[in-house]
Design a protein around this motif. Sequence first.
Motif, PDB file in Angstrom:
ATOM      1  N   ASN A 214       0.802  -1.227   0.000  1.00 15.21           N
ATOM      2  CA  ASN A 214       0.000   0.000   0.000  1.00 15.21           C
ATOM      3  C   ASN A 214       0.832   1.273   0.000  1.00 15.21           C
ATOM      4  N   LYS A 215       1.946   1.282   0.708  1.00 14.18           N
ATOM      5  CA  LYS A 215       2.722   2.511   0.891  1.00 14.18           C
ATOM      6  C   LYS A 215       3.887   2.669  -0.077  1.00 14.18           C
ATOM      7  N   HIS A 216       4.384   1.566  -0.631  1.00 19.78           N
ATOM      8  CA  HIS A 216       5.595   1.649  -1.449  1.00 19.78           C
ATOM      9  C   HIS A 216       5.441   1.057  -2.838  1.00 19.78           C
ATOM     10  N   LYS A 217       4.216   0.876  -3.270  1.00 21.74           N
ATOM     11  CA  LYS A 217       3.945   0.376  -4.616  1.00 21.74           C
ATOM     12  C   LYS A 217       4.679  -0.929  -4.913  1.00 21.74           C
ATOM     13  N   ILE A 218       4.579  -1.847  -3.976  1.00 19.72           N
ATOM     14  CA  ILE A 218       5.109  -3.189  -4.189  1.00 19.72           C
ATOM     15  C   ILE A 218       3.937  -4.107  -4.525  1.00 19.72           C
ATOM     16  N   VAL A 219       4.099  -4.887  -5.556  1.00 16.61           N
ATOM     17  CA  VAL A 219       3.075  -5.842  -5.954  1.00 16.61           C
ATOM     18  C   VAL A 219       3.628  -7.245  -5.721  1.00 16.61           C
ATOM     19  N   LEU A 220       2.875  -8.070  -5.000  1.00 20.68           N
ATOM     20  CA  LEU A 220       3.251  -9.467  -4.793  1.00 20.68           C
ATOM     21  C   LEU A 220       2.583 -10.321  -5.860  1.00 20.68           C
ATOM     22  N   VAL A 221       3.390 -11.123  -6.538  1.00 19.27           N
ATOM     23  CA  VAL A 221       2.885 -11.922  -7.650  1.00 19.27           C
ATOM     24  C   VAL A 221       3.247 -13.392  -7.443  1.00 19.27           C
ATOM     25  N   PRO A 222       2.246 -14.234  -7.149  1.00 13.19           N
ATOM     26  CA  PRO A 222       2.534 -15.664  -7.047  1.00 13.19           C
ATOM     27  C   PRO A 222       2.665 -16.264  -8.445  1.00 13.19           C
ATOM     28  N   LEU A 223       3.737 -17.013  -8.667  1.00 16.69           N
ATOM     29  CA  LEU A 223       3.968 -17.641  -9.969  1.00 16.69           C
ATOM     30  C   LEU A 223       4.350 -19.101  -9.772  1.00 16.69           C
ATOM     31  N   ASN A 224       3.977 -19.931 -10.746  1.00 17.10           N
ATOM     32  CA  ASN A 224       4.477 -21.299 -10.727  1.00 17.10           C
ATOM     33  C   ASN A 224       5.735 -21.367 -11.587  1.00 17.10           C
ATOM     34  N   LYS A 225       6.365 -22.520 -11.611  1.00 17.93           N
ATOM     35  CA  LYS A 225       7.640 -22.669 -12.321  1.00 17.93           C
ATOM     36  C   LYS A 225       7.531 -22.265 -13.793  1.00 17.93           C
ATOM     37  N   ASN A 226       6.449 -22.642 -14.451  1.00 23.16           N
ATOM     38  CA  ASN A 226       6.279 -22.299 -15.864  1.00 23.16           C
ATOM     39  C   ASN A 226       6.119 -20.792 -16.060  1.00 23.16           C
TER      40      ASN A 226
ATOM     41  N   PHE B 166       7.413 -18.477 -14.189  1.00 18.44           N
ATOM     42  CA  PHE B 166       8.721 -17.849 -13.992  1.00 18.44           C
ATOM     43  C   PHE B 166       9.510 -17.822 -15.294  1.00 18.44           C
ATOM     44  N   SER B 167       9.313 -18.842 -16.130  1.00 11.86           N
ATOM     45  CA  SER B 167      10.088 -18.905 -17.376  1.00 11.86           C
ATOM     46  C   SER B 167       9.722 -17.774 -18.331  1.00 11.86           C
ATOM     47  N   THR B 168       8.578 -17.112 -18.117  1.00 13.05           N
ATOM     48  CA  THR B 168       8.251 -15.955 -18.948  1.00 13.05           C
ATOM     49  C   THR B 168       9.011 -14.710 -18.512  1.00 13.05           C
ATOM     50  N   ILE B 169       9.571 -14.736 -17.297  1.00 13.30           N
ATOM     51  CA  ILE B 169      10.319 -13.597 -16.765  1.00 13.30           C
ATOM     52  C   ILE B 169      11.820 -13.787 -16.942  1.00 13.30           C
ATOM     53  N   ILE B 170      12.305 -14.970 -16.607  1.00 19.15           N
ATOM     54  CA  ILE B 170      13.739 -15.245 -16.720  1.00 19.15           C
ATOM     55  C   ILE B 170      13.939 -16.566 -17.442  1.00 19.15           C
ATOM     56  N   ALA B 171      15.031 -16.672 -18.141  1.00 12.80           N
ATOM     57  CA  ALA B 171      15.293 -17.852 -18.959  1.00 12.80           C
ATOM     58  C   ALA B 171      15.553 -19.091 -18.111  1.00 12.80           C
ATOM     59  N   ASP B 172      16.373 -18.973 -17.078  1.00 10.04           N
ATOM     60  CA  ASP B 172      16.740 -20.125 -16.258  1.00 10.04           C
ATOM     61  C   ASP B 172      16.003 -20.042 -14.936  1.00 10.04           C
ATOM     62  N   ASN B 173      14.967 -20.863 -14.771  1.00  9.32           N
ATOM     63  CA  ASN B 173      14.171 -20.784 -13.552  1.00  9.32           C
ATOM     64  C   ASN B 173      14.363 -21.997 -12.665  1.00  9.32           C
ATOM     65  N   TYR B 174      15.412 -22.776 -12.887  1.00  7.10           N
ATOM     66  CA  TYR B 174      15.643 -23.961 -12.065  1.00  7.10           C
ATOM     67  C   TYR B 174      15.825 -23.568 -10.602  1.00  7.10           C
ATOM     68  N   GLY B 175      14.986 -24.113  -9.758  1.00  6.01           N
ATOM     69  CA  GLY B 175      15.150 -23.919  -8.331  1.00  6.01           C
ATOM     70  C   GLY B 175      14.848 -22.528  -7.832  1.00  6.01           C
ATOM     71  N   ILE B 176      14.044 -21.777  -8.531  1.00  7.87           N
ATOM     72  CA  ILE B 176      13.817 -20.397  -8.095  1.00  7.87           C
ATOM     73  C   ILE B 176      12.709 -20.337  -7.050  1.00  7.87           C
ATOM     74  N   TYR B 177      12.987 -19.591  -5.998  1.00  4.43           N
ATOM     75  CA  TYR B 177      11.999 -19.327  -4.962  1.00  4.43           C
ATOM     76  C   TYR B 177      11.291 -18.006  -5.228  1.00  4.43           C
ATOM     77  N   GLY B 178      12.040 -16.989  -5.639  1.00  2.00           N
ATOM     78  CA  GLY B 178      11.444 -15.689  -5.859  1.00  2.00           C
ATOM     79  C   GLY B 178      12.427 -14.723  -6.461  1.00  2.00           C
ATOM     80  N   LEU B 179      11.919 -13.568  -6.842  1.00  5.84           N
ATOM     81  CA  LEU B 179      12.763 -12.500  -7.355  1.00  5.84           C
ATOM     82  C   LEU B 179      12.046 -11.173  -7.213  1.00  5.84           C
ATOM     83  N   THR B 180      12.837 -10.118  -7.214  1.00  2.00           N
ATOM     84  CA  THR B 180      12.304  -8.763  -7.140  1.00  2.00           C
ATOM     85  C   THR B 180      12.704  -8.021  -8.400  1.00  2.00           C
ATOM     86  N   LEU B 181      11.732  -7.444  -9.050  1.00  2.00           N
ATOM     87  CA  LEU B 181      11.965  -6.594 -10.213  1.00  2.00           C
ATOM     88  C   LEU B 181      11.500  -5.202  -9.826  1.00  2.00           C
TER      89      LEU B 181
END
Length: 168
Positions: free
Chosen positions: A45-57, A59-74
Motif C-alpha cells: 500500500n505505501k511503497h507500490k510493491i506488488v506481490l505476484v505468485p507464480l508457478n515454475k512455468n 517464472f520462465s516468462t520472466i527469466i530464462a533459467d528458472n531452475y530452483g527459483i523461490y522468488g525475485l524482485t523486479l
Amino acid sequence: MNTDEIEKYTELENQANQLIETVATENNCDPQDLKWWHISNYLENKHKIVLVPLNKNEFSTIIADNYGIYGLTLKDSRMAMICYNNECTETRQHFTVMHEIGHFLLHKNNQTYPSLMQENDYTEEDQIFEKEANNMAGMLLANKKAIQSLLNDRKPFNYLCKYFGISN
C-alpha cells in the motif's frame, strides 16, 4: 561473528525494528502481534510493491533459467514486483516474500535480485546481499518482542513456528 558482522547485524535489526514499529502503529496493534502479511500489505500500500505468485512455468516468462527459483524482485523508479514460487510450501513462500522485501529495503541501487536454491553462481557481493536479505526476512517474520513474549508464556518451539507461519 567479527565486529563488522555484528555492526551490520545490528544495523539490519534496527531497520527491521523501525519497520515493525511503523507497521504496528499503522495497524493500531502491538508489534508482537504483527504477522508477515501485515508487513507485506503495508509495503504494497505505501511503497507500490506488488506481490505476484507464480508457478515454475510462469517464472520462465520472466527469466530464462528458472531452475530452483523461490522468488525475485523486479523494480524500477515507479514500482517493485516481488514474484514468489507458489508451488513451494506456505512457510517457504512467507520466507521468500520477506527475503525479497529485505532486498527491496536494503539494496536500493540494484535492480533485480533472483533468489535461487543453489548459490553457486553468486558473486561475493551477491552472497553478502543474500545473507542480509535472509537476516532481514527472519527478523520480520518473527520479531524479537513477539518471540520473547511467547517464550515468557512458555510456548513450545512448534507453537512458535505455527504462530509465525515459519518452518521449524
